[in-house]
Design an enzyme around this catalytic site. Sequence first.
Site, short mmCIF file in Angstrom:
data_model
loop_
_atom_site.label_atom_id
_atom_site.label_comp_id
_atom_site.label_asym_id
_atom_site.label_seq_id
_atom_site.Cartn_x
_atom_site.Cartn_y
_atom_site.Cartn_z
N GLU A 172 -1.36 2.66 -22.29
CA GLU A 172 -0.46 1.50 -22.35
C GLU A 172 -0.49 0.84 -23.73
O GLU A 172 -1.19 -0.15 -23.95
CB GLU A 172 -0.83 0.46 -21.28
CG GLU A 172 0.14 -0.71 -21.23
CD GLU A 172 -0.22 -1.75 -20.18
OE1 GLU A 172 0.52 -2.74 -20.06
OE2 GLU A 172 -1.25 -1.59 -19.49
N LYS A 209 2.56 3.95 -20.03
CA LYS A 209 3.05 2.67 -19.50
C LYS A 209 3.53 1.85 -20.70
O LYS A 209 2.73 1.48 -21.57
CB LYS A 209 1.96 1.92 -18.73
CG LYS A 209 2.44 0.60 -18.15
CD LYS A 209 1.42 -0.03 -17.20
CE LYS A 209 1.91 -1.37 -16.69
NZ LYS A 209 1.00 -1.98 -15.70
#
Length: 293
Positions: A172, A209
């Site tokens: 992420e 993500k």
Amino acid sequence: MALKIAHGDGFIAALDQSGGSSPKALSAYGIGPETYSSGEEMFTLIHAMRCRVLNSPSFNSDSILGAILFEQTMNGGDGRGGPFVAALRAKGIVPFLKVDQGLEDMREGVQLMKPMTRLSKLCERARSLGVFGTKMRAVIHQANEAGIERIVRQQIDCGIQILEHGLVPILEPEVSLACPERSKAERILLELAEREIARLPADRKIIWKLTIPEQDEFYDQLAQSEKVMRVLALSGGYTRDEACKKLSHQSQMIASFSRALLEGLEVNMSAEAFDRAIGESIEQIKQASFSPA
């Protein structure tokens, strides 16, 4: 679990609020900071909120593919006498664990992850409990190529370690919505992500993500890489309505929302009202994940 995450219809719930984000989550839920006097009390309260979400009939595998957990949640109970992870798996929901230990101070326009001194032990513990994967977050504040390169390299390096433990990492590298040149930062991030995934071991896949990009379908090519299992969207600072509207224009991304998922839930709701509210939230997010405009 891999097949479900890679091909299932639904999204991944993020129930991994940390010490930094938990007070905001509790306040939105109707529990102010005056209610608790220590970090332990705060985590007890937020764990109770997570158990309420877990045990809601609407929180099920019809729409929820997986759930990202904070370490204390992974190790905790489900509010009904059993382990939290086992309750997730009994519902057919794939468990993930947040493994980063917070962020460094900003340098070169980014915040790297702090050294993860407990990564191996966390991975071993997660595997023993039946956890499928992990998640780790860093933040891009400026379109600084050197800084973004450091972030992507760190994410891939740690991802390789996690793969060695038999877990699937969610990487992420969040681009802040406040980044003054967001489109440029996203272009740099995409170029480096496509380059760095070449370092992954053969036949191993990771999950990205990412912030919902300014350009529609921007991450399509990344999502179609043979080394990428899925591309998830974080809600960032958007309201649920805003995040869902923007996500609906990204056909190769599905949601992994935290604050937006829990938006509108209140501690004093009846069981029926709570389930209705979380059910409406889940349905809206699922539709956004599979309704490209």
